[in-house]
Enzyme design. Structure first.
Site, PDB file in Angstrom:
ATOM      1  N   GLU A  81       0.820  -1.216   0.000  1.00 58.86           N
ATOM      2  CA  GLU A  81       0.000   0.000   0.000  1.00 58.86           C
ATOM      3  C   GLU A  81       0.853   1.265   0.000  1.00 58.86           C
ATOM      4  O   GLU A  81       1.673   1.458   0.898  1.00 58.86           O
ATOM      5  CB  GLU A  81      -0.930   0.006   1.215  1.00 58.86           C
ATOM      6  CG  GLU A  81      -1.917   1.150   1.154  1.00 58.86           C
ATOM      7  CD  GLU A  81      -3.036   1.060   2.180  1.00 58.86           C
ATOM      8  OE1 GLU A  81      -2.978   0.197   3.066  1.00 58.86           O
ATOM      9  OE2 GLU A  81      -3.949   1.894   2.079  1.00 58.86           O
ATOM     10  N   LYS A 260      -7.513  -0.468  11.361  1.00 57.11           N
ATOM     11  CA  LYS A 260      -6.883  -0.861  10.095  1.00 57.11           C
ATOM     12  C   LYS A 260      -5.613  -0.027   9.893  1.00 57.11           C
ATOM     13  O   LYS A 260      -4.583  -0.537   9.441  1.00 57.11           O
ATOM     14  CB  LYS A 260      -7.883  -0.656   8.944  1.00 57.11           C
ATOM     15  CG  LYS A 260      -7.420  -1.194   7.606  1.00 57.11           C
ATOM     16  CD  LYS A 260      -6.630  -0.196   6.811  1.00 57.11           C
ATOM     17  CE  LYS A 260      -6.232  -0.768   5.462  1.00 57.11           C
ATOM     18  NZ  LYS A 260      -5.339   0.139   4.721  1.00 57.11           N
ATOM     19  N   ASP A 276       2.696 -15.023  11.663  1.00 54.44           N
ATOM     20  CA  ASP A 276       1.348 -15.353  11.208  1.00 54.44           C
ATOM     21  C   ASP A 276       0.437 -14.142  11.421  1.00 54.44           C
ATOM     22  O   ASP A 276      -0.026 -13.889  12.534  1.00 54.44           O
ATOM     23  CB  ASP A 276       0.872 -16.569  12.026  1.00 54.44           C
ATOM     24  CG  ASP A 276      -0.504 -17.046  11.631  1.00 54.44           C
ATOM     25  OD1 ASP A 276      -1.240 -16.298  10.966  1.00 54.44           O
ATOM     26  OD2 ASP A 276      -0.861 -18.178  12.021  1.00 54.44           O
TER      27      ASP A 276
HETATM   28  P1  HMG Z   1       4.336  15.342   4.419  1.00 53.27           P
HETATM   29  O1  HMG Z   1       4.306  16.249   5.582  1.00 53.27           O
HETATM   30  O2  HMG Z   1       3.878  15.827   3.087  1.00 53.27           O
HETATM   31  O3  HMG Z   1       5.792  14.721   4.283  1.00 53.27           O
HETATM   32  O4  HMG Z   1       3.543  14.028   4.792  1.00 53.27           O
HETATM   33  P2  HMG Z   1       7.106  15.401   3.782  1.00 53.27           P
HETATM   34  O5  HMG Z   1       7.170  15.279   2.295  1.00 53.27           O
HETATM   35  O6  HMG Z   1       7.268  16.745   4.422  1.00 53.27           O
HETATM   36  O7  HMG Z   1       8.194  14.400   4.444  1.00 53.27           O
HETATM   37  C1  HMG Z   1       8.311  14.250   5.851  1.00 53.27           C
HETATM   38  C2  HMG Z   1       8.911  12.881   6.148  1.00 53.27           C
HETATM   39  O8  HMG Z   1       7.942  11.867   5.877  1.00 53.27           O
HETATM   40  C3  HMG Z   1      10.116  12.520   5.290  1.00 53.27           C
HETATM   41  O9  HMG Z   1      11.300  13.077   5.837  1.00 53.27           O
HETATM   42  C4  HMG Z   1      10.106  11.026   5.357  1.00 53.27           C
HETATM   43  O10 HMG Z   1      10.587  10.564   6.599  1.00 53.27           O
HETATM   44  C5  HMG Z   1       8.605  10.752   5.292  1.00 53.27           C
HETATM   45  P3  HMG Z   1      12.620  13.290   4.879  1.00 53.27           P
HETATM   46  O11 HMG Z   1      13.110  11.925   4.538  1.00 53.27           O
HETATM   47  O12 HMG Z   1      12.128  14.028   3.676  1.00 53.27           O
HETATM   48  O13 HMG Z   1      13.529  14.038   5.751  1.00 53.27           O
HETATM   49  N1  HMG Z   1       8.217  10.650   3.870  1.00 53.27           N
HETATM   50  C6  HMG Z   1       8.568   9.625   3.071  1.00 53.27           C
HETATM   51  N2  HMG Z   1       9.303   8.523   3.286  1.00 53.27           N
HETATM   52  C7  HMG Z   1       9.437   7.636   2.268  1.00 53.27           C
HETATM   53  N3  HMG Z   1       8.914   7.864   1.031  1.00 53.27           N
HETATM   54  C8  HMG Z   1       8.179   8.958   0.775  1.00 53.27           C
HETATM   55  C9  HMG Z   1       7.980   9.900   1.809  1.00 53.27           C
HETATM   56  N4  HMG Z   1       7.297  11.063   1.899  1.00 53.27           N
HETATM   57  C10 HMG Z   1       7.465  11.497   3.158  1.00 53.27           C
HETATM   58  N5  HMG Z   1       7.668   9.136  -0.445  1.00 53.27           N
HETATM   59  C11 HMG Z   1       2.940  11.758   4.637  1.00 53.27           C
HETATM   60  C12 HMG Z   1       3.406  12.995   3.875  1.00 53.27           C
HETATM   61  C13 HMG Z   1       2.581  10.671   3.632  1.00 53.27           C
HETATM   62  C14 HMG Z   1       4.054  11.269   5.537  1.00 53.27           C
HETATM   63  C15 HMG Z   1       1.692  12.173   5.505  1.00 53.27           C
HETATM   64  O14 HMG Z   1       0.734  12.761   4.690  1.00 53.27           O
HETATM   65  C16 HMG Z   1       1.065  11.015   6.230  1.00 53.27           C
HETATM   66  O15 HMG Z   1       1.589  10.524   7.206  1.00 53.27           O
HETATM   67  N6  HMG Z   1      -0.112  10.586   5.795  1.00 53.27           N
HETATM   68  C17 HMG Z   1      -0.789   9.405   6.334  1.00 53.27           C
HETATM   69  C18 HMG Z   1      -0.712   8.335   5.304  1.00 53.27           C
HETATM   70  C19 HMG Z   1      -1.281   7.010   5.746  1.00 53.27           C
HETATM   71  O16 HMG Z   1      -1.619   6.755   6.860  1.00 53.27           O
HETATM   72  N7  HMG Z   1      -1.391   6.122   4.765  1.00 53.27           N
HETATM   73  C20 HMG Z   1      -1.890   4.795   4.937  1.00 53.27           C
HETATM   74  C21 HMG Z   1      -2.915   4.520   3.894  1.00 53.27           C
HETATM   75  S1  HMG Z   1      -4.448   5.256   4.355  1.00 53.27           S
HETATM   76  C22 HMG Z   1      -5.103   4.019   5.357  1.00 53.27           C
HETATM   77  O17 HMG Z   1      -5.137   2.898   4.956  1.00 53.27           O
HETATM   78  C23 HMG Z   1      -5.359   4.196   6.832  1.00 53.27           C
HETATM   79  C24 HMG Z   1      -6.366   5.165   7.359  1.00 53.27           C
HETATM   80  O18 HMG Z   1      -7.642   4.961   6.806  1.00 53.27           O
HETATM   81  C25 HMG Z   1      -6.369   4.879   8.846  1.00 53.27           C
HETATM   82  C26 HMG Z   1      -7.312   5.754   9.620  1.00 53.27           C
HETATM   83  O19 HMG Z   1      -8.355   6.154   9.060  1.00 53.27           O
HETATM   84  O20 HMG Z   1      -7.002   5.982  10.824  1.00 53.27           O
HETATM   85  C27 HMG Z   1      -5.952   6.540   7.069  1.00 53.27           C
END
Ligand code: HMG
Length: 424
Positions: A81, A260, A276
Site C-alpha cells: 500500500e 486498520k 502469522d
Molecule cells: P508530508 O508532511 O507531506 O511529508 O507528509 P514530507 O514530504 O514533508 O516528508 C516528511 C517525512 O515523511 C520525510 O522526511 C520522510 O521521513 C517521510 P525526509 O526523509 O524528507 O527528511 N516521507 C517519506 N518517506 C518515504 N517515502 C516517501 C515519503 N514522503 C514522506 N515518499 C505523509 C506525507 C505521507 C508522511 C503524511 O501525509 C502522512 O503521514 N499521511 C498518512 C498516510 C497514511 O496513513 N497512509 C496509509 C494509507 S491510508 C489508510 O489505509 C489508513 C487510514 O484509513 C487509517 C485511519 O483512518 O485511521 C488513514
C-alpha cells in the site's frame, strides 16, 4: 548504524542497498539474497506450502529510526500500500525526537483450550480437574519436553462454564516460538485424562488466537512543537487527535478503520519477520471487542499544560523469532538480522510501537490536511506505473496527477498520452 538516514526515500533501491551494506547492520549472507532479488527460492516455497506453482512478490522496504526503549531500529516493512512506509517514516522521526517509545510486555504465554461437553455436574467436574492440576501440567510438559528444556512449558490451567460447555484452558510459556504446534500437542495429550476426570466428552483441543496472556503496551509522549511550528495550530491538532481517538471508542465504523490504520504498520512488520498475520489480526480484533462493542485499540490524550500529546496502544502480540517458516525464508532471516536478532518479547514491543506510530501519522493527516493529500501523492506514482509510464516520465505524470483533484487510472493514461504528444 544509527546515523543519518535523511534522504533515504529519495535514493534508488540499489543506492539504499549499498547504504545498508555500508551501515554494517546486515551481515553479507543476509544482504546478498536481498541484493540479488533471491528472497524466496521456489524449492523453499514448495517446502512451505502445497501445490506450489510460483511465488508472489511484495515490496520489501526499510523504515529508519524507530527508537524503542532506548534502542534504535531500522525496521523492515512488507506492504503493497502506498504511503504506509512514508507515514511510518514520518511518525518514527517525530517520535524519536520526542524521546521514542516505551513499552511493557505484560506476559508472554499462549493459551489453548479443550471444549468438554455432556457433563452432568460442571462444578464437580471442574473440582476433579483442579485437584489434579499439578499432574495435568506435568503431563502437558511430558508431551512436549523440548520446550521444558528451553526454559518454557505449561504454567497454568483453569476452567470456565460457558453455555453447554465446560472449557478447560491451558497457559504455556512458549519462549521464542508462537507455539501453535506445542499447545496443540500438549492439549491433545490431555483430552483422555480430562474425559476420565469429568465424565464428559472432548469436542476439540486447540490453541486460541485470543492471546490475552501476550499483551504488549507501547507509549509515546510527543511534544506539541513537533506537531506544528505554529503554537496555536499544534494545540488545535493535539485536541483534534484526542477527539479522533474518542471517536474510535464511540463508533465501530470508525474503530474498524482506525484499527486498520494501526495494522498497516503492524502487518508490514509481522509479514517481514515471517509471522502469522492472521493470528495477530484475529487476536487483536477480539481484544478490540473485549468490552462488548468493537473499539479503537489506541488512545491519544492531549496535555495542554505541558503541551504534550500522549499516545498508548495495547494489544496481544504473539509473535515468534523461531519456528514455522521463519528459518526457511531468506528475506525473513534478513529482517531478523536487520533488527539485531531480537528475542520474541523485544520484537513484539517493536511491532506494537510501529502500530502506534502508524496510527499517529494516519490520524494526524486525517484531522489536518485530510488523508488524500499524502496518500494520493504516493498513489499517483503507482497509477503512473500502472498507466505504463517509463521511469523518466513518472515525475511529470505524478505532478500533473496530483494537480488534478480526482484522478484514477483512466486519468493517468490520458495525461500520459498528452505528455507523450507534447514531447514528440
Ligand atoms: P508530508 O508532511 O507531506 O511529508 O507528509 P514530507 O514530504 O514533508 O516528508 C516528511 C517525512 O515523511 C520525510 O522526511 C520522510 O521521513 C517521510 P525526509 O526523509 O524528507 O527528511 N516521507 C517519506 N518517506 C518515504 N517515502 C516517501 C515519503 N514522503 C514522506 N515518499 C505523509 C506525507 C505521507 C508522511 C503524511 O501525509 C502522512 O503521514 N499521511 C498518512 C498516510 C497514511 O496513513 N497512509 C496509509 C494509507 S491510508 C489508510 O489505509 C489508513 C487510514 O484509513 C487509517 C485511519 O483512518 O485511521 C488513514
Amino acid at each position: 548504524m544509527n546515523g543519518n538516514w535523511t534522504g533515504f526515500s529519495k535514493k534508488s533501491p540499489a543506492e539504499r542497498l549499498q547504504l545498508l551494506k555500508e551501515s554494517g547492520l546486515l551481515q553479507q549472507e543476509y544482504w546478498q539474497p536481498l541484493a540479488e532479488q533471491r528472497t524466496l527460492p521456489l524449492e523453499t516455497a514448495n517446502q512451505m506450502s502445497e501445490n506450489v506453482l510460483a511465488t508472489l512478490a511484495l515490496p520489501y522496504s526499510l523504515v529508519p529510526d524507530f527508537l524503542v526503549d532506548g534502542r534504535c531500529y531500522q525496521v523492515p516493512f512488507v506492504t503493497e500500500e502506498p504511503s504506509v512506509v512514508a507515514a511510518a517514516s514520518f511518525a518514527a522521526k517525530i517520535i524519536k525526537r520526542s524521546g521514542g517509545f516505551e513499552t511493557e510486555v505484560h506476559k508472554r504465554q499462549m493459551i489453548g483450550q479443550i471444549a468438554l461437553y455432556q457433563i452432568e455436574d460442571a462444578d464437580l467436574a471442574a473440582q476433579s480437574v483442579l485437584q489434579k492440576k499439578a499432574d495435568l501440567l506435568a503431563r502437558a510438559d511430558q508431551a512436549y519436553p523440548s520446550i521444558v528444556a528451553r526454559g518454557g512449558g505449561a504454567r497454568d490451567l483453569w476452567l470456565e462454564q460457558k453455555d453447554d460447555f465446560l472449557i478447560f484452558y491451558l497457559s504455556v510459556d512458549t519462549q521464542e516460538a508462537m507455539g501453535a504446534n506445542m499447545l496443540n500437542t500438549m492439549l491433545e495429550s490431555l483430552t483422555l485424562p480430562l474425559e476420565e476426570l469429568t465424565g464428559g466428552k472432548s469436542l476439540m483441543a486447540i490453541l486460541s488466537n485470543y492471546a490475552t496472556d501476550s499483551l504488549v503496551t507501547a507509549r509515546c509522549v510527543i511534544d506539541y512543537r513537533f506537531l506544528s511550528r505554529d503554537r496555536a495550530e499544534a494545540a488545535l491538532l493535539a485536541d483534534k487527535m484526542q477527539l479522533a481517538s474518542k471517536l474510535a471508542q464511540a463508533d465501530p465504523y470508525r474503530a474498524a478503520t482506525h484499527n486498520k490504520g494501526i495494522f498497516n504498520g503492524i502487518d508490514a512488520v509481522v509479514l517481514a519477520t515471517g509471522n502469522d498475520w492472521r493470528a495477530v489480526e484475529a487476536g487483536a480484533h477480539a481484544y478490540a471487542s473485549r468490552e462488548g462493542s468493537y473499539r479503537g485499540l489506541s488512545a491519544w490524550t492531549a496535555d495542554p499544560d505541558k503541551r504534550q500529546l500522549h499516545g498508548q496502544l495495547t494489544l496481544p502480540m504473539p509473535v515468534a523469532t523461531k519456528g514455522g517458516s521463519i528459518g526457511l525464508n531468506p528475506a525473513v532471516a534478513a529482517s531478523l538480522d536487520l533488527l539485531g536478532q531480537p528475542r520474541a518479547k523485544e520484537l513484539a514491543a517493536l511491532i506494537v510501537s510501529v502500530g502506534l506510530a502508524q496510527n499517529f501519522a494516519a490520524i494526524k493527516a486525517l484531522v489536518s490536511t485530510g488523508i488524500q493529500a499524502g496518500h494520493m501523492k504516493l498513489q499517483a506514482k503507482s497509477l503512473a506505473l500502472q498507466a505504463g509510464a517509463k521511469e523518466e516520465e513518472i515525475p511529470a505524470l505524478v505532478s500533473h496527477l496530483t494537480a488534478t483533484k480526482n484522478f484514477n487510472l483512466a486519468t493517468a493514461q490520458e495525461i500520459l498520452a498528452d505528455l507523450r504528444k507534447q514531447n514528440q
